[in-house]
Motif scaffolding. Structure first.
Motif, short mmCIF file in Angstrom:
data_model
loop_
_atom_site.label_atom_id
_atom_site.label_comp_id
_atom_site.label_asym_id
_atom_site.label_seq_id
_atom_site.Cartn_x
_atom_site.Cartn_y
_atom_site.Cartn_z
N PRO A 120 -0.99 -6.79 5.66
CA PRO A 120 0.15 -6.85 4.75
C PRO A 120 -0.08 -7.79 3.58
CG PRO A 120 0.57 -8.21 6.66
CD PRO A 120 -0.75 -7.54 6.91
N ILE A 121 0.75 -7.64 2.57
CA ILE A 121 0.74 -8.56 1.43
C ILE A 121 1.55 -9.80 1.81
CG2 ILE A 121 1.39 -8.87 -0.99
CD1 ILE A 121 1.19 -5.83 -1.28
N PRO A 122 1.01 -11.00 1.65
CA PRO A 122 1.78 -12.21 1.98
C PRO A 122 3.12 -12.22 1.25
CG PRO A 122 -0.51 -12.78 1.55
CD PRO A 122 -0.35 -11.33 1.18
N SER A 123 4.15 -12.63 1.93
CA SER A 123 5.50 -12.60 1.37
C SER A 123 5.82 -13.85 0.57
CB SER A 123 6.52 -12.45 2.50
OG SER A 123 6.40 -13.54 3.41
N CYS A 124 4.83 -14.64 0.24
CA CYS A 124 5.09 -15.93 -0.40
C CYS A 124 4.78 -15.92 -1.89
CB CYS A 124 4.25 -17.01 0.27
SG CYS A 124 2.48 -16.66 0.22
N PHE A 125 4.32 -14.79 -2.42
CA PHE A 125 3.94 -14.77 -3.83
C PHE A 125 5.15 -14.98 -4.74
CE2 PHE A 125 0.06 -12.33 -2.53
CZ PHE A 125 -0.84 -13.27 -3.00
N ASP A 126 6.36 -14.82 -4.19
CA ASP A 126 7.52 -14.96 -5.04
C ASP A 126 7.71 -16.38 -5.55
OD1 ASP A 126 8.09 -16.06 -2.63
OD2 ASP A 126 10.08 -15.19 -2.42
N ALA A 127 7.09 -17.36 -4.89
CA ALA A 127 7.26 -18.75 -5.31
C ALA A 127 6.16 -19.19 -6.25
CB ALA A 127 7.29 -19.66 -4.08
N GLN A 128 5.31 -18.27 -6.65
CA GLN A 128 4.15 -18.63 -7.45
C GLN A 128 4.41 -18.52 -8.95
OE1 GLN A 128 0.99 -19.70 -6.03
NE2 GLN A 128 2.62 -20.02 -4.55
N SER A 129 3.49 -19.06 -9.70
CA SER A 129 3.54 -18.94 -11.16
C SER A 129 2.62 -17.83 -11.63
CB SER A 129 3.11 -20.27 -11.79
OG SER A 129 1.80 -20.62 -11.35
N ILE A 130 2.23 -16.95 -10.72
CA ILE A 130 1.28 -15.88 -11.06
C ILE A 130 1.88 -14.96 -12.12
CG2 ILE A 130 0.08 -13.86 -10.19
CD1 ILE A 130 -0.25 -15.23 -7.55
N GLU A 131 1.07 -14.67 -13.12
CA GLU A 131 1.46 -13.74 -14.17
C GLU A 131 0.78 -12.39 -14.03
OE1 GLU A 131 1.00 -15.44 -18.03
OE2 GLU A 131 2.21 -17.21 -17.58
N HIS A 132 -0.47 -12.40 -13.60
CA HIS A 132 -1.25 -11.16 -13.48
C HIS A 132 -1.79 -11.06 -12.06
CE1 HIS A 132 -1.03 -10.77 -17.85
NE2 HIS A 132 -1.42 -12.04 -17.93
N LEU A 133 -1.29 -10.09 -11.30
CA LEU A 133 -1.68 -9.91 -9.91
C LEU A 133 -2.28 -8.53 -9.72
CD1 LEU A 133 -1.74 -10.95 -6.99
CD2 LEU A 133 0.58 -10.06 -6.71
N HIS A 134 -3.56 -8.49 -9.35
CA HIS A 134 -4.29 -7.24 -9.15
C HIS A 134 -4.79 -7.17 -7.70
CE1 HIS A 134 -4.58 -6.24 -13.50
NE2 HIS A 134 -4.57 -7.56 -13.64
N LEU A 135 -4.20 -6.23 -6.94
CA LEU A 135 -4.60 -6.03 -5.54
C LEU A 135 -4.98 -4.57 -5.29
CD1 LEU A 135 -1.76 -8.07 -3.77
CD2 LEU A 135 -4.01 -8.88 -4.45
N SER A 136 -5.29 -3.83 -6.31
CA SER A 136 -5.53 -2.40 -6.18
C SER A 136 -6.84 -2.10 -5.46
CB SER A 136 -5.55 -1.75 -7.56
OG SER A 136 -6.64 -2.24 -8.32
N LYS A 137 -6.93 -0.86 -4.95
CA LYS A 137 -8.14 -0.32 -4.34
C LYS A 137 -8.63 -1.21 -3.20
CE LYS A 137 -9.47 2.22 -8.47
NZ LYS A 137 -10.50 2.49 -9.51
#
Length: 502
Positions: A120-137
């Motif tokens: 699964p995708i970690p459910s904690c990314f909502d607290a991050q300052s991430i602007e560009h998230l690439h998890l494809s393929k």
């Protein structure tokens, strides 16, 4: 020896033919800010080191993309508090996406695409300052379940070509800065949430190759699709590091190179070092997949809802998306007419409505789309003549219209005169007369058969009940038989030929 230098702050060895294992020494530098080893042939695991022995570890950008690295992400990276960009795409890394990534409060760019990450995708990314998230393929599974939906900084969310399931959460409407949403080729079900219409910064949407159903939200017309500088920007500490900087002219050199040449290199120069990482987005349009980056990415806008189970009519309001460059609604179960308001899509370059159940004529107003390079309405139930081959429509071939039985025109080798002229009364009258004649014959034989059966049943019933009539009936039959015999014998005497032949 180079990696052990105390003055080395920037090292780029990208796009060479370097191979072998990455030496751990290069990660132990106490002065290295930017490290780019992408585009080589490095293999093996990413080295594990103990950075607790390195005071004030400075690494901020790390790009190991496009190599042959394997294994899992090493745990030492989670202690790199200043890490702002991590790119390891297009390798053979595996395992779960570590929860510890959530502790990187400075992380702005995370690219783990084109690997073998699972789970699964970690459910904690909502607290991050991430602007560009690439998890494809990758091979990520499970549902989204509010994994990102408290973030006001996320600009790019690319989860394409995984094994994600469930519905697209309604909470997606909280991603106020989202500009690029790529959920292509997963197993998402349900309807397209109308909350997506609240994301006024959205300019690229790809929900293709899923199992979405229901109608297309008409509120998608509220999106502005305006050119967006945020899509391609790479920010580190609020300072733009990518592209062209607003800085004095140093005779074609960066300020880093200019300062180095003058011998005035200092730590204060770092913020002006040009970042070598560039935001890239893969999007399919014009029958091919393209990689958009830089100024082209800023200007690109498109919606791809193809290969789903969408139903209903195409909302006419979609014609208000005057900035859209690509619209793909193919391979669905859409019905109704092609909206004539599509003539307002003045920037569109690719329009694909093929493989649906659309009816009616192709609006003649579409010939006003002077930027249109690809047009496809094949495999529908459209009728009438195709638009005149002028402007852009003069560049489209038969494949744009094929498998529409009632379309006509010289390009399709079908004469429109017979199809376009209204039918006369005579054929209809003739058909009605034929149908009437067939009906009369059918009624006659049914009536005759029923009457015949009824008469027989009445005779049998009478003979069974009344003995007098029964004797009279058999006497009548016997008389008829004798009369027939006399008739036959008399004819045999008159015509000997019958006797001889007998």
């Amino acid at each position: 020896m180079l990696a052990q230098s105390d003055s080395l702050r920037f090292l780029r060895l990208s796009n060479n033919h370097l191979s072998g294992k990455i030496t751990p020494t290069i990660f132990r530098s106490s002065s290295l800010y930017l490290l780019y080893l992408d585009g080589n042939n490095f293999d093996g695991n990413i080295p594990s080191i103990d950075i607790s022995t390195i005071p004030s570890y400075p690494l901020q950008d790390l790009d190991l993309s496009n190599n042959n690295l394997s294994g899992e992400l090493p745990r030492w990276k989670w202690n790199v508090s200043d890490l702002k960009a991590l790119a390891v795409s297009n390798n053979q890394l595996k395992g779960l996406i570590p929860m510890e990534l959530c502790y990187l409060d400075s992380l702005i760019i995370l690219d783990l695409s084109k690997n073998n990450f699972s789970g699964p995708i970690p459910s904690c990314f909502d607290a991050q300052s991430i602007e560009h998230l690439h998890l494809s393929k990758n091979r990520l599974s499970g549902t989204l379940t509010n994994a990102f939906f408290n973030s006001s900084s996320l600009v790019t969310l690319d989860l394409s070509e995984n094994q994600l399931t469930g519905e697209i959460p309604y909470g997606i409407g909280t991603l106020s800065a989202l500009s690029v949403l790529l959920l292509k080729a997963n197993y998402f079900i349900g309807e397209i949430p109308t909350e997506m219409c609240q994301l006024y910064s959205l300019s690229i949407i790809d929900l293709s190759q899923n199992k979405l159903f229901g109608s297309i939200p008409s509120c998608l017309s509220h999106l502005t699709l305006q050119p967006n500088y945020e899509k391609s920007s790479m920010r580190v500490g609020g300072t733009m590091l990518g592209g062209i900087m607003d800085s004095p002219n140093y005779f074609g050199m960066t300020e880093f190179e200019w300062s180095t040449l003058r011998g005035s290199m200092s730590l204060d120069v770092y913020p002006f070092i040009e970042n070598q990482m560039e935001e890239k987005v893969d999007y399919t349009t014009k029958r091919a997949s393209y990689t958009y980056k830089g100024n082209i990415l800023e200007l690109m806008s498109g919606i791809d809802l193809s290969c789903n189970r969408l139903t209903g009519e195409i909302p006419t309001e979609i014609g208000n998306l005057s900035e859209i460059r690509s619209l793909n609604l193919s391979h669905n179960n859409l019905t109704g007419h092609i909206p004539s308001m599509f003539s307002k899509l003045k920037q569109i370059e690719s329009l694909d409505l093929s493989h649906n159940n659309l009816i009616g004529r192709i609006p003649i107003q579409l010939t006003e789309l002077y930027t249109l390079a690809v047009f496809n309405v094949s495999y529908n139930n459209l009728s009438g003549s195709i638009p005149s081959p002028k402007t852009q429509f003069g560049t489209f071939d038969e494949s744009s219209y094929m498998e529409n039985p009632f379309l006509c025109g010289p390009l399709l080798h079908k004469n429109c005169v017979d199809l376009d002229s209204p039918p006369t009364v005579a054929p209809n009258t003739s058909n009605n007369e034929e149908e009437s004649g067939l009906m009369d014959k059918y009624v006659f034989w049914v009536t005759f058969f029923v009457s015949y059966v009824i008469v027989l049943l009445v005779i049998v019933l009478i003979l069974y009940i009344n003995p007098y009539w029964r004797r009279a009936w058999f006497s009548f039959v016997e008389h008829c038989i004798k009369t027939c015999q006399y008739f036959i014998e008399d004819n045999l005497l008159r015509f000997p030929i019958f006797k001889r032949s007998g």
